[in-house]
Design a protein around this motif. Structure first.
Motif, PDB file in Angstrom:
ATOM      1  N   TYR A  98      78.448  75.089  19.055  1.00 17.03           N
ATOM      2  CA  TYR A  98      77.500  74.507  20.086  1.00 17.03           C
ATOM      3  C   TYR A  98      78.909  74.926  21.417  1.00 17.03           C
ATOM      4  O   TYR A  98      77.783  74.745  22.590  1.00 17.03           O
ATOM      5  N   HIS A  99      79.741  74.943  21.176  1.00 16.02           N
ATOM      6  CA  HIS A  99      80.306  75.586  22.520  1.00 16.02           C
ATOM      7  C   HIS A  99      80.262  77.084  23.106  1.00 16.02           C
ATOM      8  O   HIS A  99      81.752  77.171  24.493  1.00 16.02           O
ATOM      9  N   THR A 118      73.320  77.944  22.707  1.00 19.08           N
ATOM     10  CA  THR A 118      74.032  78.078  22.236  1.00 19.08           C
ATOM     11  C   THR A 118      74.409  78.827  21.588  1.00 19.08           C
ATOM     12  O   THR A 118      72.855  79.669  21.218  1.00 19.08           O
ATOM     13  N   VAL A 119      74.959  79.717  20.958  1.00 18.22           N
ATOM     14  CA  VAL A 119      75.339  80.451  20.067  1.00 18.22           C
ATOM     15  C   VAL A 119      74.555  79.003  18.295  1.00 18.22           C
ATOM     16  O   VAL A 119      74.244  79.941  17.616  1.00 18.22           O
ATOM     17  N   PHE A 124      72.472  72.329  26.232  1.00 20.42           N
ATOM     18  CA  PHE A 124      73.176  71.805  27.203  1.00 20.42           C
ATOM     19  C   PHE A 124      73.157  71.885  28.461  1.00 20.42           C
ATOM     20  O   PHE A 124      72.109  72.957  28.759  1.00 20.42           O
ATOM     21  N   THR A 125      73.188  71.078  29.421  1.00 25.19           N
ATOM     22  CA  THR A 125      73.081  71.691  30.337  1.00 25.19           C
ATOM     23  C   THR A 125      74.699  71.236  31.423  1.00 25.19           C
ATOM     24  O   THR A 125      75.896  70.287  31.377  1.00 25.19           O
ATOM     25  N   VAL A 126      75.003  71.669  32.416  1.00 25.49           N
ATOM     26  CA  VAL A 126      75.957  71.043  33.465  1.00 25.49           C
ATOM     27  C   VAL A 126      75.425  70.897  34.702  1.00 25.49           C
ATOM     28  O   VAL A 126      74.569  71.633  35.109  1.00 25.49           O
ATOM     29  N   PRO A 163      76.112  69.136  19.696  1.00 21.19           N
ATOM     30  CA  PRO A 163      74.054  69.049  19.110  1.00 21.19           C
ATOM     31  C   PRO A 163      73.524  68.031  18.610  1.00 21.19           C
ATOM     32  O   PRO A 163      74.300  66.925  18.121  1.00 21.19           O
ATOM     33  N   SER A 164      72.360  68.434  18.938  1.00 24.50           N
ATOM     34  CA  SER A 164      71.160  67.293  18.088  1.00 24.50           C
ATOM     35  C   SER A 164      71.478  66.548  16.361  1.00 24.50           C
ATOM     36  O   SER A 164      72.294  67.946  15.761  1.00 24.50           O
TER      37      SER A 164
END
Length: 165
Positions: A98-99, A118-119, A124-126, A163-164
């Motif tokens: 997830y990173h 992500t892989v 995610f958002t920034v 992650p979720s």
């Protein structure tokens, strides 16, 4: 004459670093993380999840790399020891992938406010302040950007994102 001496000194410093393997441009993502003591827990987790071959591969990858302090905070939050976390490779794989974002995304290229896949498969958002919001509405700050590696780039973050559920 003074400019010539400055240039010679700069060239010599680069040559010494190259000879010693000192620059991150000579290291892949795993080797770059191994060379930085802030990422020792991340390196252990990557090894425990058997992700070393992947993250040492050609990539390119962008890794949002939690620091040791970020992992310590996660362990406290979850109420587990580092050994307990490292003993769960399936969970580590979910969290660590997830990173990772496919491709090399420098800080100037991070899409602000747009979901980043992500892989692992989640997003995610920034935001414009370099704060990541994960699938659980937790936030992490990007504390260092654009650490170059031969197969991508690392951005250091101050919290493990999840992650979720």
């Amino acid at each position: 004459m003074l400019n010539w001496i400055k240039r010679l000194t700069a060239v010599s410093a680069v040559a010494v670093l190259a000879a010693c393997g000192g620059g991150s441009e000579d290291r892949n993502i795993v080797q770059t993380a191994q060379a930085d003591p802030r990422f020792s827990t991340l390196v252990e987790a990557v090894a425990a999840a058997d992700l070393v071959p992947t993250l040492s591969g050609p990539g390119p990858f962008t890794v949002f790399a939690p620091t040791n302090d970020a992992f310590a905070a996660l362990l406290a939050e979850l109420g587990v020891t580092k050994e307990q976390l490292l003993a769960n490779p399936a969970l580590l794989t979910q969290v660590l992938t997830y990173h990772v974002v496919p491709g090399q995304v420098l800080s100037s290229q991070v899409p602000v406010g747009v979901p980043i896949t992500t892989v692992q498969g989640d997003t995610f958002t920034v935001n414009s302040n370099l704060v990541i919001t994960d699938q659980r509405a937790r936030t992490a700050r990007i504390v260092q950007t654009d650490v170059a590696a031969t197969n991508g780039v690392i951005h250091a973050i101050d919290r493990v994102i999840l992650p979720s559920p």
